[in-house]
Design a protein around this motif. Sequence first.
Motif, PDB file in Angstrom:
ATOM      1  N   GLU A 192      26.553  11.974  69.679  1.00 25.86           N
ATOM      2  CA  GLU A 192      26.469  12.907  70.795  1.00 25.86           C
ATOM      3  C   GLU A 192      27.356  14.117  70.549  1.00 25.86           C
ATOM      4  OE1 GLU A 192      27.817  11.158  74.475  1.00 25.86           O
ATOM      5  OE2 GLU A 192      29.782  10.670  73.655  1.00 25.86           O
ATOM      6  N   LEU A 193      26.968  15.202  71.184  1.00 26.37           N
ATOM      7  CA  LEU A 193      27.776  16.409  71.231  1.00 26.37           C
ATOM      8  C   LEU A 193      28.358  16.434  72.634  1.00 26.37           C
ATOM      9  CD1 LEU A 193      25.222  18.865  69.583  1.00 26.37           C
ATOM     10  CD2 LEU A 193      27.265  17.905  68.515  1.00 26.37           C
ATOM     11  N   ALA A 194      29.628  16.047  72.754  1.00 24.28           N
ATOM     12  CA  ALA A 194      30.247  15.940  74.078  1.00 24.28           C
ATOM     13  C   ALA A 194      31.755  16.083  73.951  1.00 24.28           C
ATOM     14  CB  ALA A 194      29.907  14.590  74.705  1.00 24.28           C
ATOM     15  N   ASP A 195      32.380  16.481  75.041  1.00 25.76           N
ATOM     16  CA  ASP A 195      33.845  16.590  75.110  1.00 25.76           C
ATOM     17  C   ASP A 195      34.416  17.514  74.031  1.00 25.76           C
ATOM     18  OD1 ASP A 195      33.733  14.748  77.199  1.00 25.76           O
ATOM     19  OD2 ASP A 195      34.019  13.045  75.839  1.00 25.76           O
ATOM     20  N   GLY A 196      33.654  18.523  73.623  1.00 25.72           N
ATOM     21  CA  GLY A 196      34.137  19.452  72.606  1.00 25.72           C
ATOM     22  C   GLY A 196      34.149  18.870  71.210  1.00 25.72           C
ATOM     23  N   ARG A 197      33.375  17.801  71.000  1.00 22.27           N
ATOM     24  CA  ARG A 197      33.352  17.137  69.697  1.00 22.27           C
ATOM     25  C   ARG A 197      31.940  16.670  69.357  1.00 22.27           C
ATOM     26  NH1 ARG A 197      37.816  14.504  72.143  1.00 22.27           N
ATOM     27  NH2 ARG A 197      36.466  12.788  72.743  1.00 22.27           N
ATOM     28  N   LEU A 198      31.694  16.530  68.076  1.00 19.39           N
ATOM     29  CA  LEU A 198      30.594  15.711  67.591  1.00 19.39           C
ATOM     30  C   LEU A 198      31.210  14.336  67.462  1.00 19.39           C
ATOM     31  CD1 LEU A 198      27.942  14.928  66.201  1.00 19.39           C
ATOM     32  CD2 LEU A 198      28.909  15.816  64.078  1.00 19.39           C
ATOM     33  N   VAL A 221      34.414  14.822  65.173  1.00 14.80           N
ATOM     34  CA  VAL A 221      34.817  16.101  64.600  1.00 14.80           C
ATOM     35  C   VAL A 221      34.913  17.080  65.763  1.00 14.80           C
ATOM     36  CG1 VAL A 221      34.222  17.983  63.034  1.00 14.80           C
ATOM     37  CG2 VAL A 221      33.621  15.638  62.422  1.00 14.80           C
ATOM     38  N   ALA A 222      36.063  17.735  65.923  1.00 16.60           N
ATOM     39  CA  ALA A 222      36.278  18.674  67.024  1.00 16.60           C
ATOM     40  C   ALA A 222      35.615  20.015  66.733  1.00 16.60           C
ATOM     41  CB  ALA A 222      37.775  18.880  67.255  1.00 16.60           C
ATOM     42  N   ALA A 223      35.068  20.617  67.772  1.00 10.46           N
ATOM     43  CA  ALA A 223      34.456  21.939  67.645  1.00 10.46           C
ATOM     44  C   ALA A 223      35.537  22.983  67.360  1.00 10.46           C
ATOM     45  CB  ALA A 223      33.719  22.291  68.929  1.00 10.46           C
ATOM     46  N   GLY A 224      35.225  23.898  66.456  1.00 10.78           N
ATOM     47  CA  GLY A 224      36.146  24.997  66.145  1.00 10.78           C
ATOM     48  C   GLY A 224      37.197  24.663  65.119  1.00 10.78           C
ATOM     49  N   THR A 225      37.987  23.616  65.343  1.00 10.00           N
ATOM     50  CA  THR A 225      39.061  23.263  64.406  1.00 10.00           C
ATOM     51  C   THR A 225      38.601  22.264  63.356  1.00 10.00           C
ATOM     52  OG1 THR A 225      39.840  21.396  65.733  1.00 10.00           O
ATOM     53  CG2 THR A 225      40.794  23.572  66.212  1.00 10.00           C
ATOM     54  N   TYR A 226      37.552  21.519  63.640  1.00 12.54           N
ATOM     55  CA  TYR A 226      37.013  20.455  62.785  1.00 12.54           C
ATOM     56  C   TYR A 226      38.000  19.317  62.576  1.00 12.54           C
ATOM     57  CZ  TYR A 226      34.324  24.647  61.842  1.00 12.54           C
ATOM     58  OH  TYR A 226      33.635  25.815  61.984  1.00 12.54           O
ATOM     59  N   ALA A 227      38.971  19.210  63.479  1.00 19.42           N
ATOM     60  CA  ALA A 227      39.890  18.071  63.420  1.00 19.42           C
ATOM     61  C   ALA A 227      39.048  16.807  63.495  1.00 19.42           C
ATOM     62  CB  ALA A 227      40.882  18.128  64.579  1.00 19.42           C
ATOM     63  N   VAL A 269      25.461  23.598  64.569  1.00 19.53           N
ATOM     64  CA  VAL A 269      26.238  24.748  64.098  1.00 19.53           C
ATOM     65  C   VAL A 269      26.844  25.493  65.283  1.00 19.53           C
ATOM     66  CG1 VAL A 269      26.022  27.053  63.046  1.00 19.53           C
ATOM     67  CG2 VAL A 269      25.048  25.062  61.909  1.00 19.53           C
ATOM     68  N   ARG A 270      26.022  25.747  66.311  1.00 17.86           N
ATOM     69  CA  ARG A 270      26.508  26.453  67.500  1.00 17.86           C
ATOM     70  C   ARG A 270      27.593  25.670  68.217  1.00 17.86           C
ATOM     71  NH1 ARG A 270      21.369  27.301  68.930  1.00 17.86           N
ATOM     72  NH2 ARG A 270      21.468  25.740  70.565  1.00 17.86           N
ATOM     73  N   TYR A 271      27.372  24.371  68.397  1.00 14.92           N
ATOM     74  CA  TYR A 271      28.318  23.551  69.156  1.00 14.92           C
ATOM     75  C   TYR A 271      29.665  23.429  68.444  1.00 14.92           C
ATOM     76  CZ  TYR A 271      30.061  19.894  72.220  1.00 14.92           C
ATOM     77  OH  TYR A 271      30.825  19.180  73.117  1.00 14.92           O
ATOM     78  N   LEU A 272      29.614  23.165  67.136  1.00 17.46           N
ATOM     79  CA  LEU A 272      30.852  22.978  66.380  1.00 17.46           C
ATOM     80  C   LEU A 272      31.459  24.292  65.901  1.00 17.46           C
ATOM     81  CD1 LEU A 272      30.004  19.803  64.257  1.00 17.46           C
ATOM     82  CD2 LEU A 272      31.404  19.964  66.319  1.00 17.46           C
TER      83      LEU A 272
END
Length: 172
Positions: free
Chosen positions: A33-39, A57-63, A102-105
């Motif tokens: 799922e794509l939820a809570d700012g993460r994949l 994997v967190a969106a933006g930072t990829y933590a 791509v958009r979400y992350l």
Amino acid sequence: MGDGALSDWERSSTARVIPPARPRKLAKVPFVELADGRLQGVVSSGSDIGRVYVSSVAAGTYAFACSTNNNRPCGGARGSFCNHIGALVNEAVLQYGAERVVRYLKIEVAEGDVDGAALASAMRITRPQADATKAAASVFSRFLRHLAYLEHAPATVPLPEMQFFPPTRAVA
């Protein structure tokens, strides 16, 4: 607006389910799922049929984070993405389509035919850090809830746990 203007799905008590971008097999990655700012999702172990990994994997930072469902760290996720995260990204592309992932992350990637491996590589080159939020418990709980709903027969009547407000007013 009269009732005649509403479509069948708008009159039902069930939500419309968006079909996957492409068919996928659920044996390796049963939940994504794509939820809570993460994949985030659940990935089956390649070596033990009774073990699953919760990866994100967190969106933006990829933590990133990967651990078993009982919070034991994944041995392959030391300093970089493990195979479980790679499988999760691949399945997200199948489920949601590459453009949406791509958009979400917020991944910087060239336009064109992009697959999960290319997305994971684009995130990996930024040298993401391990995620310390310990979201595995909430992701695994959502997975178990998802499984519970799959056991219900299809129906349009409300499920008791989904009724947030009582049907009648409380008397003071």
